[in-house]
Every structure is written in structure tokens, then in C-alpha cells.
Design a protein around this motif. Structure first.
Motif, PDB file in Angstrom:
ATOM      1  N   LEU A 126       0.801  -1.216   0.000  1.00 22.98           N
ATOM      2  CA  LEU A 126       0.000   0.000   0.000  1.00 22.98           C
ATOM      3  C   LEU A 126       0.836   1.269   0.000  1.00 22.98           C
ATOM      4  N   VAL A 127       2.014   1.236   0.662  1.00 22.69           N
ATOM      5  CA  VAL A 127       2.821   2.442   0.803  1.00 22.69           C
ATOM      6  C   VAL A 127       4.221   2.208   0.249  1.00 22.69           C
ATOM      7  N   GLU A 128       4.996   3.292   0.129  1.00 21.85           N
ATOM      8  CA  GLU A 128       6.368   3.210  -0.361  1.00 21.85           C
ATOM      9  C   GLU A 128       7.280   2.637   0.733  1.00 21.85           C
ATOM     10  N   ARG A 129       8.439   2.144   0.312  1.00 17.48           N
ATOM     11  CA  ARG A 129       9.383   1.544   1.263  1.00 17.48           C
ATOM     12  C   ARG A 129       9.770   2.514   2.368  1.00 17.48           C
ATOM     13  N   ASN A 130       9.999   3.780   2.008  1.00 14.02           N
ATOM     14  CA  ASN A 130      10.432   4.745   3.013  1.00 14.02           C
ATOM     15  C   ASN A 130       9.313   5.183   3.951  1.00 14.02           C
ATOM     16  N   GLN A 131       8.094   4.682   3.724  1.00 11.46           N
ATOM     17  CA  GLN A 131       6.971   5.009   4.594  1.00 11.46           C
ATOM     18  C   GLN A 131       6.594   3.856   5.524  1.00 11.46           C
ATOM     19  N   LEU A 132       7.292   2.722   5.406  1.00 10.63           N
ATOM     20  CA  LEU A 132       6.929   1.553   6.198  1.00 10.63           C
ATOM     21  C   LEU A 132       7.113   1.787   7.697  1.00 10.63           C
ATOM     22  N   ALA A 133       8.203   2.440   8.077  1.00  7.67           N
ATOM     23  CA  ALA A 133       8.442   2.666   9.509  1.00  7.67           C
ATOM     24  C   ALA A 133       7.339   3.528  10.110  1.00  7.67           C
ATOM     25  N   GLN A 134       6.972   4.608   9.402  1.00  7.47           N
ATOM     26  CA  GLN A 134       5.894   5.467   9.888  1.00  7.47           C
ATOM     27  C   GLN A 134       4.568   4.716   9.922  1.00  7.47           C
ATOM     28  N   GLY A 135       4.301   3.932   8.883  1.00  2.61           N
ATOM     29  CA  GLY A 135       3.046   3.197   8.829  1.00  2.61           C
ATOM     30  C   GLY A 135       2.930   2.176   9.944  1.00  2.61           C
ATOM     31  N   ASN A 136       4.004   1.408  10.168  1.00 11.55           N
ATOM     32  CA  ASN A 136       3.980   0.432  11.253  1.00 11.55           C
ATOM     33  C   ASN A 136       3.832   1.106  12.607  1.00 11.55           C
ATOM     34  N   SER A 137       4.496   2.244  12.777  1.00 11.45           N
ATOM     35  CA  SER A 137       4.380   2.970  14.034  1.00 11.45           C
ATOM     36  C   SER A 137       2.943   3.415  14.287  1.00 11.45           C
ATOM     37  N   MET A 138       2.275   3.934  13.260  1.00  6.55           N
ATOM     38  CA  MET A 138       0.893   4.387  13.417  1.00  6.55           C
ATOM     39  C   MET A 138      -0.049   3.227  13.707  1.00  6.55           C
ATOM     40  N   LEU A 139       0.126   2.114  12.982  1.00  7.19           N
ATOM     41  CA  LEU A 139      -0.739   0.958  13.205  1.00  7.19           C
ATOM     42  C   LEU A 139      -0.529   0.369  14.597  1.00  7.19           C
ATOM     43  N   GLU A 140       0.716   0.295  15.024  1.00  8.45           N
ATOM     44  CA  GLU A 140       0.994  -0.283  16.335  1.00  8.45           C
ATOM     45  C   GLU A 140       0.591   0.650  17.461  1.00  8.45           C
ATOM     46  N   THR A 141       0.663   1.959  17.227  1.00  6.01           N
ATOM     47  CA  THR A 141       0.219   2.905  18.251  1.00  6.01           C
ATOM     48  C   THR A 141      -1.264   2.730  18.536  1.00  6.01           C
ATOM     49  N   THR A 142      -2.057   2.623  17.480  1.00  6.53           N
ATOM     50  CA  THR A 142      -3.496   2.451  17.706  1.00  6.53           C
ATOM     51  C   THR A 142      -3.808   1.067  18.271  1.00  6.53           C
ATOM     52  N   ARG A 143      -3.029   0.055  17.879  1.00  7.27           N
ATOM     53  CA  ARG A 143      -3.243  -1.270  18.466  1.00  7.27           C
ATOM     54  C   ARG A 143      -2.939  -1.251  19.954  1.00  7.27           C
ATOM     55  N   SER A 144      -1.874  -0.536  20.333  1.00  6.75           N
ATOM     56  CA  SER A 144      -1.520  -0.432  21.739  1.00  6.75           C
ATOM     57  C   SER A 144      -2.588   0.333  22.512  1.00  6.75           C
ATOM     58  N   ALA A 145      -3.085   1.419  21.913  1.00  8.12           N
ATOM     59  CA  ALA A 145      -4.155   2.178  22.568  1.00  8.12           C
ATOM     60  C   ALA A 145      -5.406   1.321  22.732  1.00  8.12           C
ATOM     61  N   ALA A 146      -5.705   0.504  21.722  1.00  7.52           N
ATOM     62  CA  ALA A 146      -6.868  -0.394  21.817  1.00  7.52           C
ATOM     63  C   ALA A 146      -6.656  -1.451  22.885  1.00  7.52           C
ATOM     64  N   GLN A 147      -5.420  -1.910  23.026  1.00  8.30           N
ATOM     65  CA  GLN A 147      -5.108  -2.913  24.043  1.00  8.30           C
ATOM     66  C   GLN A 147      -5.356  -2.364  25.444  1.00  8.30           C
ATOM     67  N   ILE A 148      -5.155  -1.060  25.611  1.00  5.74           N
ATOM     68  CA  ILE A 148      -5.389  -0.423  26.902  1.00  5.74           C
ATOM     69  C   ILE A 148      -6.872  -0.114  27.103  1.00  5.74           C
ATOM     70  N   SER A 149      -7.495   0.476  26.077  1.00  5.12           N
ATOM     71  CA  SER A 149      -8.863   0.973  26.232  1.00  5.12           C
ATOM     72  C   SER A 149      -9.935  -0.074  25.930  1.00  5.12           C
ATOM     73  N   GLY A 150      -9.606  -1.082  25.098  1.00  2.00           N
ATOM     74  CA  GLY A 150     -10.605  -2.070  24.719  1.00  2.00           C
ATOM     75  C   GLY A 150     -11.210  -2.817  25.895  1.00  2.00           C
ATOM     76  N   PRO A 151     -10.384  -3.404  26.783  1.00  4.28           N
ATOM     77  CA  PRO A 151     -10.966  -4.080  27.948  1.00  4.28           C
ATOM     78  C   PRO A 151     -11.778  -3.152  28.835  1.00  4.28           C
ATOM     79  N   ALA A 152     -11.311  -1.897  28.979  1.00  2.00           N
ATOM     80  CA  ALA A 152     -12.081  -0.948  29.785  1.00  2.00           C
ATOM     81  C   ALA A 152     -13.434  -0.659  29.141  1.00  2.00           C
ATOM     82  N   LEU A 153     -13.433  -0.517  27.802  1.00  2.00           N
ATOM     83  CA  LEU A 153     -14.696  -0.299  27.093  1.00  2.00           C
ATOM     84  C   LEU A 153     -15.628  -1.488  27.281  1.00  2.00           C
ATOM     85  N   GLY A 154     -15.095  -2.699  27.103  1.00  2.00           N
ATOM     86  CA  GLY A 154     -15.918  -3.894  27.268  1.00  2.00           C
ATOM     87  C   GLY A 154     -16.479  -4.014  28.669  1.00  2.00           C
ATOM     88  N   GLY A 155     -15.615  -3.819  29.673  1.00  2.00           N
ATOM     89  CA  GLY A 155     -16.065  -3.926  31.049  1.00  2.00           C
ATOM     90  C   GLY A 155     -17.088  -2.867  31.404  1.00  2.00           C
TER      91      GLY A 155
END
Length: 402
Positions: A126-155
Motif C-alpha cells: 500500500l505504501v512506499e518503502r520509506n513510509q513503512l516505519a511510519q506506517g507500522n508505528s501508526m498501526l501499532e500505536t493504535t493497536r496499543s491504545a486499543a489494548q489499553i482501552s478495549g478491555p475498559a470499554l468492554g467492562g
């Protein structure tokens, strides 16, 4: 060019964010449905957890072939639409009892395998080679935020709406994810010939075996997952029995991993640019293990011990997440597009395949050697991961050519 202006990536990021939030919320709401609505016992909850994880071993390699054959958008949309329908059926099917929930867990787990392999393979297409680091960082940041907030939302939703109704929130988020990803305009395919599935699985295994860097990533993932599963099995016993911490404090200590992981995700695009990929994956992994090693020296349940545990967990979460994102970017950059799915699936299969044995070893060691000794042993096992990486060509890797 910033990825915030890349429309297809933003659609992927939006869908992946909603999907991860739904997935982590369901980790709370589905077991609570079993407990509050069907009176499930501890052993039955264990079965529910097992059937959710079983598709990783059963289907990862086959899914890798499908992801390489089809458009990643097709797999992502189908996976989250499938999960939306499965979770939406929960309030209607409770009359069928726990076997129905086991089926829900297994089918949802199968769709999760499809989504995870597809989204990890999508970014290089989907993205250029030089954009992979930024893309992975953005995807993992939101995954990490979901890992924190998801259980709280469910509970929180369970306390407001009851578990069977709260699980519909995950269904809605999965549906939203499928709609967002469906708008991606990139329709490229890898052009992989549709030969036999077993033959293509074998090709993926051979690529990982013959490439020194991919082989190192696979070996490091295997030993890390083995050691980390053993560690997490003993860690809870260490906090509650050896240190005699109250339940509320144990929850606080465990929650402190979350902010660390989020910090690591935010730093993960900058660190390889500043220090190079090799030093990040080797030294950050080594330092994170050294930090975790200090846990076995802690004693008592006073404020200093609690503060030390929180600091250790934040540092460990940040450093280990930085390694994970850097390794993901390396794997994406050195793997040809036509085998991205199979390589992801192979590494996931091998890496997660040893986790049940790590859990068994951790529990057995705690019983035979004592909790503190078992914690030390399982932490030392983590050092095999940076050792594998340091002995590979990855240790000398600085930057990739554009």
C-alpha cells in the motif's frame, strides 16, 4: 509525504483501529457472557480461551496462501464482516448454551487469524518503502491504545448494558472496520499462481528457512514467545503470592505494561532512523530483558517495590514494542510482495506454536523450583531472542536503500 494524506492508508488505519478496539473489548465481553449468562466455571472459560487460539495453529499457514493469492482488501473486509455477524448472533444463540459460545470463539478466532495475517501483509503493498516505519508505528500505536482501552470499554459496557448486549459493540465496530477497508482503492494483486495449497505453504516455509534474516526473525520470535509465555505464567504468581500484593495493586502493576507499549509504538519510527535497525532490534531487546531481570530481585509489598514494578513494566513495554515494530518493518522490507502473506503466517505459526509449552514449563518450574527461581529462569530464556538476532545479518543492518 505524510501518511495522513495517503487516503488508502488512512482507510486501512481507520479500519484496523476499529477492529483492534472491537477485538480487545470482546476479550472481556465474551468470557463475561459465559460467566454471567451461562454460569461457566473456570475450566469452561479455559476451554473457551483455547478454542479461540486453536485457529492460529490450524489455519495460519493456509491463510498465508490465501492472502498471497487474493487482494488484501478482500480478506480484511470478509474477516471483519464475518466477526461482526458472529458476535451479533451471540444474544440470539444463548439458549444453545456453552457449546454455542465455543463455536463463536472458534469461528471468531479463525476470522482473527485471517485479519491479522492480511493487515500485516497489506502495508508493503500500500505504501512506499520509506513510509513503512511510519506506517507500522501508526498501526501499532493504535493497536496499543486499543489494548489499553478495549478491555475498559468492554467492562464498562457490561456494567451498563449486560454482557450479551455489550458484545454487540464489538459487532458494530467490526462492521465499521469492514466498511472503512472496503473503500481502499488499491486493487493490486501479487500475481501468485494458484498452484496447490500445500505446495505454496511449502514455498513459504522454504523462504523463511533459506533466508538468513527471516530465519533469525523466526527463531527469535519462537524463543521469545516461549520464554515470555513462561514468564507471564509465573509473573502473576510472583506478584500475588511471593510479594503478597493486593489484587487492586496487581491490576495496577499489570496495567503499567500498556503505557510502555504505547510509548514504544510512538518511538518506533524514530529509533531506527536515529540508531539503525540492527542496533535497535539487538540492543533494545537486550536492555529490555536486563530491565525485566531485576524483577526477580524485588522483595516485600511496600511503595518502593510497587513503584519499581511499574517503572520496570513501562520500560520493558516501551523497549520490547520498539523491537517488535522494527522487526516487522525489516520483515516487510526483505520479503518479496508475492510471499508476504505466507511469510507472516509462517512466522506467526512457528512463534505462537511453542506458547502452550512455555506456559506448561513455567507452571512446572514454579512448582518444582519455587516461584522466584522460575521467574528468574523464564526471564533468562528471553535472552535467547537478542542472541539469535545478534548472530544474524540483522545485527549489522543500518538502513534500507529507498
Amino acid at each position: 509525504m505524510s501518511l495522513w494524506t495517503h487516503r488508502d492508508f488512512v482507510r486501512l488505519w481507520t479500519g484496523q483501529s476499529a477492529s483492534q478496539l472491537a477485538s480487545f473489548a470482546a476479550q472481556v465481553t465474551l468470557p463475561l457472557v459465559a460467566v454471567t449468562s451461562l454460569g461457566a466455571a473456570a475450566a469452561q472459560l479455559g476451554v473457551l480461551r483455547a478454542v479461540q487460539q486453536l485457529p492460529i495453529l490450524l489455519f495460519s499457514l493456509v491463510v498465508g496462501v490465501l492472502v498471497d493469492r487474493w487482494r488484501f482488501r478482500t480478506v480484511l473486509v470478509a474477516a471483519d464482516l464475518g466477526r461482526a455477524l458472529v458476535f451479533a448472533s451471540v444474544p440470539l444463540g444463548l439458549g444453545l448454551g456453552l457449546p454455542f459460545l465455543y463455536v463463536v470463539g472458534f469461528v471468531a478466532g479463525t476470522f482473527t487469524v485471517c485479519f491479522d495475517v492480511a493487515y500485516q501483509s497489506a502495508l508493503p503493498r500500500l505504501v512506499e518503502r520509506n513510509q513503512l516505519a511510519q506506517g507500522n508505528s501508526m498501526l501499532e500505536t493504535t493497536r496499543s491504545a486499543a489494548q489499553i482501552s478495549g478491555p475498559a470499554l468492554g467492562g464498562g459496557l457490561v456494567s451498563l448494558l449486560t454482557a450479551p448486549i455489550a458484545i454487540l459493540s464489538s459487532a458494530a465496530l467490526f462492521a465499521f472496520s469492514s466498511l472503512s477497508v472496503a473503500q481502499i482503492r488499491n486493487r493490486t494483486t501479487t500475481g501468485v499462481p494458484r498452484t496447490g495449497v500445500l505446495r505454496q505453504i511449502g514455498e513459504g516455509l522454504r523462504i523463511v528457512r533459506h533466508d538468513k534474516s527471516l530465519r533469525a526473525i523466526s527463531a527469535a520470535t519462537c524463543v521469545y514467545q516461549f520464554g515470555f509465555t513462561a514468564l507471564t505464567t509465573v509473573y502473576l504468581l510472583f506478584l500475588s503470592r511471593t510479594l503478597d500484593l493486593p489484587s487492586a495493586v496487581v491490576g495496577l502493576v499489570l496495567a503499567s505494561f500498556g503505557p510502555g507499549v504505547l510509548i514504544g509504538s510512538l518511538l518506533s519510527a524514530w529509533l531506527p532512523r536515529r540508531f539503525g535497525y540492527g542496533p535497535v532490534v539487538v540492543f533494545a531487546a537486550l536492555i529490555s530483558d536486563l530491565v525485566m531481570l531485576t524483577t526477580s530481585t524485588l522483595r516485600g509489598s511496600g511503595p518502593l517495590t510497587i513503584a519499581a514494578l511499574i517503572v520496570i513494566n513501562i520500560l520493558y513495554g516501551a523497549l520490547s514494542q520498539s523491537v517488535d515494530v522494527a522487526v516487522t518493518a525489516i520483515r516487510q522490507l526483505i520479503t518479496p510482495l508475492e510471499v508476504q502473506g505466507r511469510v507472516v503466517a509462517t512466522i506467526n505459526f512457528l512463534g505462537l506454536g511453542l506458547t502452550p509449552f512455555g506456559a506448561l514449563l513455567g507452571g512446572a518450574a514454579a512448582g518444582a523450583l519455587g516461584i522466584r527461581a522460575a521467574l528468574l529462569m523464564s526471564t533468562l530464556a528471553l535472552f535467547l531472542s537478542p542472541l539469535c538476532l545478534s548472530l544474524s545479518p540483522l545485527a549489522r543492518l543500518r538502513q534500507f536503500s529507498e
